[in-house]
Design a protein around this motif. Structure first.
Motif, PDB file in Angstrom:
ATOM      1  N   LEU A 177      -1.444 -24.224  14.378  1.00 50.03           N
ATOM      2  CA  LEU A 177      -2.674 -23.681  14.666  1.00 50.03           C
ATOM      3  C   LEU A 177      -1.945 -23.618  16.940  1.00 50.03           C
ATOM      4  O   LEU A 177      -1.356 -24.545  16.987  1.00 50.03           O
ATOM      5  CB  LEU A 177      -3.922 -24.409  15.138  1.00 50.03           C
ATOM      6  CG  LEU A 177      -4.881 -23.727  15.700  1.00 50.03           C
ATOM      7  CD1 LEU A 177      -6.677 -24.339  15.181  1.00 50.03           C
ATOM      8  CD2 LEU A 177      -5.284 -24.706  17.831  1.00 50.03           C
ATOM      9  N   HIS A 185      -3.473 -20.486  12.182  1.00 54.58           N
ATOM     10  CA  HIS A 185      -4.274 -19.394  13.114  1.00 54.58           C
ATOM     11  C   HIS A 185      -4.023 -20.304  14.975  1.00 54.58           C
ATOM     12  O   HIS A 185      -3.596 -20.629  15.379  1.00 54.58           O
ATOM     13  CB  HIS A 185      -6.158 -21.002  13.747  1.00 54.58           C
ATOM     14  CG  HIS A 185      -6.530 -20.563  12.165  1.00 54.58           C
ATOM     15  ND1 HIS A 185      -5.773 -20.763  11.028  1.00 54.58           N
ATOM     16  CD2 HIS A 185      -8.103 -19.171  11.351  1.00 54.58           C
ATOM     17  CE1 HIS A 185      -7.278 -20.812   9.811  1.00 54.58           C
ATOM     18  NE2 HIS A 185      -7.882 -19.941   9.951  1.00 54.58           N
ATOM     19  N   LEU A 229     -11.623 -18.350  17.351  1.00 56.05           N
ATOM     20  CA  LEU A 229     -10.995 -19.072  16.768  1.00 56.05           C
ATOM     21  C   LEU A 229     -10.378 -17.431  15.549  1.00 56.05           C
ATOM     22  O   LEU A 229     -11.045 -16.848  14.924  1.00 56.05           O
ATOM     23  CB  LEU A 229     -10.879 -20.428  15.735  1.00 56.05           C
ATOM     24  CG  LEU A 229     -10.306 -19.923  14.493  1.00 56.05           C
ATOM     25  CD1 LEU A 229      -9.125 -21.184  15.090  1.00 56.05           C
ATOM     26  CD2 LEU A 229     -11.215 -21.026  13.589  1.00 56.05           C
ATOM     27  N   PHE A 247      -4.308 -29.451  11.260  1.00 59.42           N
ATOM     28  CA  PHE A 247      -3.830 -29.112  11.945  1.00 59.42           C
ATOM     29  C   PHE A 247      -2.598 -29.166  12.230  1.00 59.42           C
ATOM     30  O   PHE A 247      -2.757 -30.977  13.382  1.00 59.42           O
ATOM     31  CB  PHE A 247      -4.130 -28.092  13.467  1.00 59.42           C
ATOM     32  CG  PHE A 247      -5.532 -27.379  13.026  1.00 59.42           C
ATOM     33  CD1 PHE A 247      -5.694 -25.980  12.124  1.00 59.42           C
ATOM     34  CD2 PHE A 247      -6.647 -27.642  13.525  1.00 59.42           C
ATOM     35  CE1 PHE A 247      -6.709 -25.570  11.486  1.00 59.42           C
ATOM     36  CE2 PHE A 247      -7.977 -26.851  13.537  1.00 59.42           C
ATOM     37  CZ  PHE A 247      -8.277 -25.951  11.964  1.00 59.42           C
TER      38      PHE A 247
END
Length: 345
Positions: A65, A133, A174, A114
């Motif tokens: 992420l 992400h 997100l 993450f």
């Protein structure tokens, strides 16, 4: 975590969030005064007092992420160096964007969900390196101040109390691996408490030095935790993934310990085939993974486990990847929220 973070930001972030709980059943827990309360699926209506510190029960795989630098949408501008700003974090003192970024990154890292790519000092992450992400965060409100409250309106002489109030509103977006928006929402936290006897100093990063005690600090942590909680929910669980560290005949030692696997779990062992290199560009195109064995976990230790071979198409070797043969279970949430009184938490 990016090693370029400042020492001040690191010490602050580590003080904000406790270590994750071991062998937890629920996604996350509110923690305070020795109490550990499992959170329900929605934390929107929970008093921010209970969301200042969370312990995470997630034990699964991780994806990358990237956290973009925090943006200021409050109109307050950057932190001021005036004497007034040194005493407390008022709306006019500006928003400590780099320090807030460090808090967000640390909170995401603590979830265990993450591998976080984002420099807490505010440098933009490399989107091209992210296989997961991207999180965009902006501060729409960052206010701290004092107001007088009447505590006994029937008294002949008005009695008042100075109340310290902090309010933080964060907007989070997100973005999924394919560029799709998976979450966009605002997360607000308002904390009120009696005014302290002395003014709170701020650190070089712009946050109150006594962050866990100040109203603005608690509001910030609660708002961040609300947003991170929703981020993890939307991203969903992933299967754990590990590596073979030792292979002997029909037994394997893998780097997945308690909380990641249990006795009886079946794992698939895969080996990466020959790397494919583009003859024109010289670029590494990757390779093809092939399944070499299926094993069952027979012993679990804190940081590793031992598995017995069930079937094999080849010889497992050190460095081969191991994954569960079944999909991960969904997140588990408390059926209801019924905490003790604030004074007991």
């Amino acid at each position: 975590m990016n090693p370029a973070r400042t020492a001040a930001a690191a010490s602050l972030a580590l003080a904000f969030f406790g270590a994750a709980a071991t062998h937890a059943e629920y996604l996350a827990y509110a923690v305070g005064k020795g109490a550990r309360l499992p959170l329900p699926e929605s934390v929107a209506g929970i008093d921010p007092h209970y969301l200042v510190e969370l312990h995470w029960g997630y034990r699964g795989g991780r994806s990358t992420l990237s956290v973009m630098p925090v943006a200021d949408a409050s109109g307050a501008g950057s932190p001021s160096s005036s004497p007034r700003a040194a005493g407390r974090a008022d709306a006019g003192a500006g928003v400590p964007l780099a320090a807030i970024h460090a808090v967000v990154v640390e909170a995401l890292h603590r979830t265990g969900r993450f591998e976080v790519d984002g420099d807490p000092t505010g440098a933009a992450p490399d989107r091209a390196r992210s296989d997961g992400h991207t999180l965009e965060v902006s501060v729409t409100t960052y206010e701290s101040g004092f107001e007088k409250r009447v505590v006994n309106p029937r008294a002949r002489r008005t009695q008042g109390a100075q109340i310290e109030k902090g309010r933080v509103v964060l907007r989070m977006r997100l973005v999924g691996p394919a560029g799709e928006t998976r979450l966009v929402d605002q997360f607000e936290a308002v904390v009120e408490k009696p005014r302290p006897d002395t003014a709170s100093a701020v650190t070089a990063d712009g946050l109150p030095a006594d962050l866990l005690q100040s109203s603005i600090g608690q509001a910030l942590l609660a708002a961040v935790n609300k947003g991170v909680f929703e981020t993890v929910k939307v991203a969903g669980p992933l299967p754990v993934s590990g590596r073979v560290v030792r292979a002997e005949e029909d037994r394997l030692w893998v780097n997945l310990g308690g909380g990641a696997v249990s006795v009886g779990d079946e794992l698939e062992v895969t080996a990466m085939g020959e790397a494919l290199v583009d003859p024109e560009t010289g670029l590494d195109l990757g390779g093809v993974e092939t399944t070499v064995a299926t094993v069952r976990v027979v012993q679990v230790e804190e940081r590793f486990s031992i598995a017995q071979t069930l079937s094999a198409n080849g010889a497992p070797a050190r460095g081969d990847r191991v994954r569960p043969t079944t999909s991960p279970a969904g997140f588990k949430f408390a059926p209801a929220w019924d905490p003790p009184g604030r004074e007991a938490f």
